[in-house]
Motif scaffolding. Structure first.
Motif, PDB file in Angstrom:
ATOM      1  N   ARG A  52     -13.057  10.125   0.816  1.00  0.00           N
ATOM      2  CA  ARG A  52     -12.093  11.217   0.906  1.00  0.00           C
ATOM      3  C   ARG A  52     -10.812  10.870   0.151  1.00  0.00           C
ATOM      4  O   ARG A  52     -10.158  11.730  -0.430  1.00  0.00           O
ATOM      5  CB  ARG A  52     -11.784  11.514   2.372  1.00  0.00           C
ATOM      6  N   VAL A  53     -10.456   9.588   0.163  1.00  0.00           N
ATOM      7  CA  VAL A  53      -9.232   9.157  -0.529  1.00  0.00           C
ATOM      8  C   VAL A  53      -9.537   8.451  -1.842  1.00  0.00           C
ATOM      9  O   VAL A  53      -8.658   8.333  -2.699  1.00  0.00           O
ATOM     10  CB  VAL A  53      -8.384   8.236   0.377  1.00  0.00           C
ATOM     11  N   SER A  70      -4.456  -9.180   0.187  1.00  0.00           N
ATOM     12  CA  SER A  70      -5.205  -8.719  -0.981  1.00  0.00           C
ATOM     13  C   SER A  70      -4.502  -7.613  -1.766  1.00  0.00           C
ATOM     14  O   SER A  70      -5.124  -6.986  -2.636  1.00  0.00           O
ATOM     15  CB  SER A  70      -6.588  -8.227  -0.547  1.00  0.00           C
ATOM     16  N   LYS A  71      -3.252  -7.369  -1.487  1.00  0.00           N
ATOM     17  CA  LYS A  71      -2.532  -6.341  -2.239  1.00  0.00           C
ATOM     18  C   LYS A  71      -2.562  -6.674  -3.729  1.00  0.00           C
ATOM     19  O   LYS A  71      -2.322  -7.800  -4.133  1.00  0.00           O
ATOM     20  CB  LYS A  71      -1.092  -6.238  -1.753  1.00  0.00           C
ATOM     21  N   GLY A  72      -2.880  -5.676  -4.534  1.00  0.00           N
ATOM     22  CA  GLY A  72      -2.980  -5.882  -5.976  1.00  0.00           C
ATOM     23  C   GLY A  72      -4.350  -6.320  -6.439  1.00  0.00           C
ATOM     24  O   GLY A  72      -4.610  -6.388  -7.650  1.00  0.00           O
ATOM     25  N   CYS A  73      -5.249  -6.627  -5.505  1.00  0.00           N
ATOM     26  CA  CYS A  73      -6.628  -6.970  -5.842  1.00  0.00           C
ATOM     27  C   CYS A  73      -7.497  -5.714  -5.802  1.00  0.00           C
ATOM     28  O   CYS A  73      -7.164  -4.723  -5.143  1.00  0.00           O
ATOM     29  CB  CYS A  73      -7.200  -7.983  -4.851  1.00  0.00           C
ATOM     30  N   ARG A  74      -8.616  -5.777  -6.482  1.00  0.00           N
ATOM     31  CA  ARG A  74      -9.637  -4.741  -6.321  1.00  0.00           C
ATOM     32  C   ARG A  74     -10.437  -5.069  -5.070  1.00  0.00           C
ATOM     33  O   ARG A  74     -10.943  -6.188  -4.922  1.00  0.00           O
ATOM     34  CB  ARG A  74     -10.523  -4.672  -7.557  1.00  0.00           C
ATOM     35  N   VAL A  75     -10.541  -4.100  -4.172  1.00  0.00           N
ATOM     36  CA  VAL A  75     -10.978  -4.366  -2.809  1.00  0.00           C
ATOM     37  C   VAL A  75     -12.244  -3.591  -2.454  1.00  0.00           C
ATOM     38  O   VAL A  75     -12.391  -2.419  -2.804  1.00  0.00           O
ATOM     39  CB  VAL A  75      -9.840  -3.990  -1.824  1.00  0.00           C
ATOM     40  N   HIS A  76     -13.163  -4.295  -1.760  1.00  0.00           N
ATOM     41  CA  HIS A  76     -14.254  -3.641  -1.038  1.00  0.00           C
ATOM     42  C   HIS A  76     -13.940  -3.797   0.446  1.00  0.00           C
ATOM     43  O   HIS A  76     -13.770  -4.928   0.937  1.00  0.00           O
ATOM     44  CB  HIS A  76     -15.602  -4.305  -1.333  1.00  0.00           C
ATOM     45  N   ILE A  77     -13.866  -2.695   1.162  1.00  0.00           N
ATOM     46  CA  ILE A  77     -13.556  -2.759   2.590  1.00  0.00           C
ATOM     47  C   ILE A  77     -14.847  -2.978   3.372  1.00  0.00           C
ATOM     48  O   ILE A  77     -15.794  -2.196   3.267  1.00  0.00           O
ATOM     49  CB  ILE A  77     -12.857  -1.479   3.060  1.00  0.00           C
ATOM     50  N   ALA A  78     -14.880  -4.070   4.135  1.00  0.00           N
ATOM     51  CA  ALA A  78     -16.030  -4.368   4.997  1.00  0.00           C
ATOM     52  C   ALA A  78     -15.850  -3.645   6.323  1.00  0.00           C
ATOM     53  O   ALA A  78     -14.788  -3.720   6.940  1.00  0.00           O
ATOM     54  CB  ALA A  78     -16.143  -5.865   5.217  1.00  0.00           C
ATOM     55  N   VAL A  79     -16.892  -2.938   6.746  1.00  0.00           N
ATOM     56  CA  VAL A  79     -16.859  -2.173   7.991  1.00  0.00           C
ATOM     57  C   VAL A  79     -17.863  -2.772   8.966  1.00  0.00           C
ATOM     58  O   VAL A  79     -19.023  -3.035   8.601  1.00  0.00           O
ATOM     59  CB  VAL A  79     -17.183  -0.686   7.729  1.00  0.00           C
ATOM     60  N   ASN A  80     -17.440  -3.000  10.181  1.00  0.00           N
ATOM     61  CA  ASN A  80     -18.307  -3.571  11.207  1.00  0.00           C
ATOM     62  C   ASN A  80     -19.119  -2.459  11.863  1.00  0.00           C
ATOM     63  O   ASN A  80     -18.594  -1.669  12.645  1.00  0.00           O
ATOM     64  CB  ASN A  80     -17.449  -4.297  12.250  1.00  0.00           C
ATOM     65  N   THR A  81     -20.405  -2.390  11.532  1.00  0.00           N
ATOM     66  CA  THR A  81     -21.291  -1.387  12.132  1.00  0.00           C
ATOM     67  C   THR A  81     -22.224  -1.995  13.173  1.00  0.00           C
ATOM     68  O   THR A  81     -23.169  -1.330  13.612  1.00  0.00           O
ATOM     69  CB  THR A  81     -22.126  -0.687  11.043  1.00  0.00           C
ATOM     70  N   VAL A 136      -3.952  -1.571   1.665  1.00  0.00           N
ATOM     71  CA  VAL A 136      -4.382  -2.014   0.332  1.00  0.00           C
ATOM     72  C   VAL A 136      -4.069  -0.979  -0.744  1.00  0.00           C
ATOM     73  O   VAL A 136      -3.954  -1.321  -1.928  1.00  0.00           O
ATOM     74  CB  VAL A 136      -5.885  -2.366   0.300  1.00  0.00           C
ATOM     75  N   GLY A 137      -3.945   0.281  -0.346  1.00  0.00           N
ATOM     76  CA  GLY A 137      -3.695   1.353  -1.310  1.00  0.00           C
ATOM     77  C   GLY A 137      -4.984   1.932  -1.838  1.00  0.00           C
ATOM     78  O   GLY A 137      -5.869   1.192  -2.303  1.00  0.00           O
ATOM     79  N   ALA A 138      -5.095   3.249  -1.783  1.00  0.00           N
ATOM     80  CA  ALA A 138      -6.346   3.906  -2.173  1.00  0.00           C
ATOM     81  C   ALA A 138      -6.758   3.561  -3.594  1.00  0.00           C
ATOM     82  O   ALA A 138      -7.952   3.439  -3.896  1.00  0.00           O
ATOM     83  CB  ALA A 138      -6.204   5.426  -2.012  1.00  0.00           C
ATOM     84  N   ASP A 139      -5.785   3.386  -4.477  1.00  0.00           N
ATOM     85  CA  ASP A 139      -6.111   3.091  -5.882  1.00  0.00           C
ATOM     86  C   ASP A 139      -6.789   1.734  -6.053  1.00  0.00           C
ATOM     87  O   ASP A 139      -7.450   1.498  -7.079  1.00  0.00           O
ATOM     88  CB  ASP A 139      -4.846   3.132  -6.740  1.00  0.00           C
ATOM     89  N   ASN A 140      -6.609   0.847  -5.078  1.00  0.00           N
ATOM     90  CA  ASN A 140      -7.198  -0.489  -5.178  1.00  0.00           C
ATOM     91  C   ASN A 140      -8.570  -0.585  -4.521  1.00  0.00           C
ATOM     92  O   ASN A 140      -9.222  -1.622  -4.609  1.00  0.00           O
ATOM     93  CB  ASN A 140      -6.271  -1.526  -4.538  1.00  0.00           C
ATOM     94  N   VAL A 141      -9.001   0.475  -3.840  1.00  0.00           N
ATOM     95  CA  VAL A 141     -10.298   0.453  -3.154  1.00  0.00           C
ATOM     96  C   VAL A 141     -11.399   0.791  -4.154  1.00  0.00           C
ATOM     97  O   VAL A 141     -11.441   1.883  -4.711  1.00  0.00           O
ATOM     98  CB  VAL A 141     -10.317   1.454  -1.984  1.00  0.00           C
ATOM     99  N   CYS A 142     -12.291  -0.153  -4.399  1.00  0.00           N
ATOM    100  CA  CYS A 142     -13.411   0.119  -5.307  1.00  0.00           C
ATOM    101  C   CYS A 142     -14.743   0.104  -4.579  1.00  0.00           C
ATOM    102  O   CYS A 142     -15.782   0.397  -5.188  1.00  0.00           O
ATOM    103  CB  CYS A 142     -13.421  -0.867  -6.471  1.00  0.00           C
ATOM    104  N   GLY A 143     -14.740  -0.211  -3.276  1.00  0.00           N
ATOM    105  CA  GLY A 143     -16.001  -0.209  -2.553  1.00  0.00           C
ATOM    106  C   GLY A 143     -15.798  -0.214  -1.050  1.00  0.00           C
ATOM    107  O   GLY A 143     -14.725  -0.559  -0.545  1.00  0.00           O
ATOM    108  N   VAL A 144     -16.843   0.182  -0.335  1.00  0.00           N
ATOM    109  CA  VAL A 144     -16.893   0.086   1.124  1.00  0.00           C
ATOM    110  C   VAL A 144     -18.305  -0.349   1.480  1.00  0.00           C
ATOM    111  O   VAL A 144     -19.288   0.125   0.902  1.00  0.00           O
ATOM    112  CB  VAL A 144     -16.526   1.423   1.805  1.00  0.00           C
TER     113      VAL A 144
END
Length: 328
Positions: A176-177, A109-120, A139-147
């Motif tokens: 934080r990032v 997903s490099k270069g995509c806008r990413v939502h990181i899924a977290v297993n809770t 993925v790079g902090a700049d590409n993270v738009c959601g969690v």
């Protein structure tokens, strides 16, 4: 017309979306239109409520691209992680937001806008807290738009609170990032829990179509879908059969309707007289159009399943007719 007839009330869906918007209390609202909007038609539903929703959720890349091609311009999050480079490339091309839950999907997903899924705790998709920093780095902090994460037993307060606490740690680490990342934990059940479960955004599906999630009750929702079977033939009875069943009483005339289990209904649950054939069922009534599903909760209870499955399957081989019971 040999297909079943599905009548979908867009006014009901629009009113339900407005109700969801009220319950969001200023948070972002992602409308879940995966599985062809739970059988209601994703393109039509999304177009009807695009001015109400902040974005949409699809299950797979194909669903996201279909929304884009239908003219939807708001953000579209694909909930399943990309499985190969083709998936990721189409997300980039169609400007879809990508779910990432492990190192492999992060690299794709490099270069995509990413939502990181977290297993809770659901253990379906998503990374653990310990792997989260590595995912962000790939993925790079700049590409993270959601969690985000997902409540696996939203009706259980204790379990849900434990998941919320774990998710807060993930949210803090991501923000934080990337302070602008949108944090979202709740689907319909979490929305109805309210309070801290709302986070920055919610993802709501089943409530849009008029139903409350298991363990919750939301007043004012309007059921949007009714399914009808068309009368195919009036039959003068010969012998002692009713479809693939022996008749338990005498009939002079029966009526064959063009709907069966291949149309997404359950063979073990009678419609009319006895069980369904693959493409038809037999009844005693003589309606030109027989209502076969007007309440997915009621039909699901008869089938031993949930309304979600009923809605996703009931329009499988159907002509959809859209109506508005109220002006926009």
């Amino acid at each position: 017309m040999q297909k079943t007839l599905s009548v979908i009330d867009l006014s009901a869906i629009r009113d339900n979306a407005k109700r969801v918007r009220q319950l969001c209390r200023g948070r972002q609202f992602y409308a879940v239109v995966k599985a062809d909007a739970y059988g209601h038609g994703a393109a039509e539903v999304a177009a009807e409520i695009e001015d109400i929703a902040d974005g949409f959720c699809a299950a797979i890349v194909d669903e996201g691209t279909e929304l884009r091609l239908s003219g939807i311009t708001k953000p579209i999050l694909v909930l399943a992680p990309p499985l190969d480079e083709e998936d990721a490339e189409r997300c980039r091309f169609y400007d879809l937001e990508v779910s990432v839950g492990d190192e492999r999907s992060a690299r794709l997903s490099k270069g995509c806008r990413v939502h990181i899924a977290v297993n809770t705790g659901m253990n379906r998709y998503g990374c653990t807290l310990s792997r989260l920093p590595e995912i962000i780095e790939i993925v790079g902090a700049d590409n993270v738009c959601g969690v985000y994460s997902h409540l696996y037993a939203a009706a259980d307060e204790g379990i849900s609170l434990n998941q919320l606490e774990l998710f807060r740690h993930a949210e803090e680490l991501v923000k934080r990032v990337q302070p602008n990342a949108v944090a979202h934990l709740s689907a319909s059940g979490g929305l109805l829990r309210g309070g801290d479960f709302l986070r920055d955004a919610v993802r709501v599906g089943i409530m849009l179509y008029g139903y409350s999630p298991a363990g919750f009750k939301c007043e004012g929702l309007k059921k949007a879908l009714k399914v009808y079977a068309r009368l195919a033939q009036k039959v003068d009875v010969v012998g002692g059969g009713v479809g693939y069943n022996r008749a338990e009483r005498k009939y002079k005339r029966l009526y064959s309707y063009r709907l069966g289990y291949a149309d997404g209904f359950f063979r073990t649950v009678p419609l009319g007289e006895k069980t369904l054939c693959m493409d038809a069922f037999i009844g005693c009534g003589a309606l030109d159009y027989m209502p076969v599903m007007t309440d997915a909760d009621e039909y699901a209870a008869r089938c031993g399943t949930i309304s979600y499955e009923v809605l996703c399957s009931a329009t499988r081989r159907s002509l959809r007719v859209y109506e508005r019971s109220a002006p926009i």
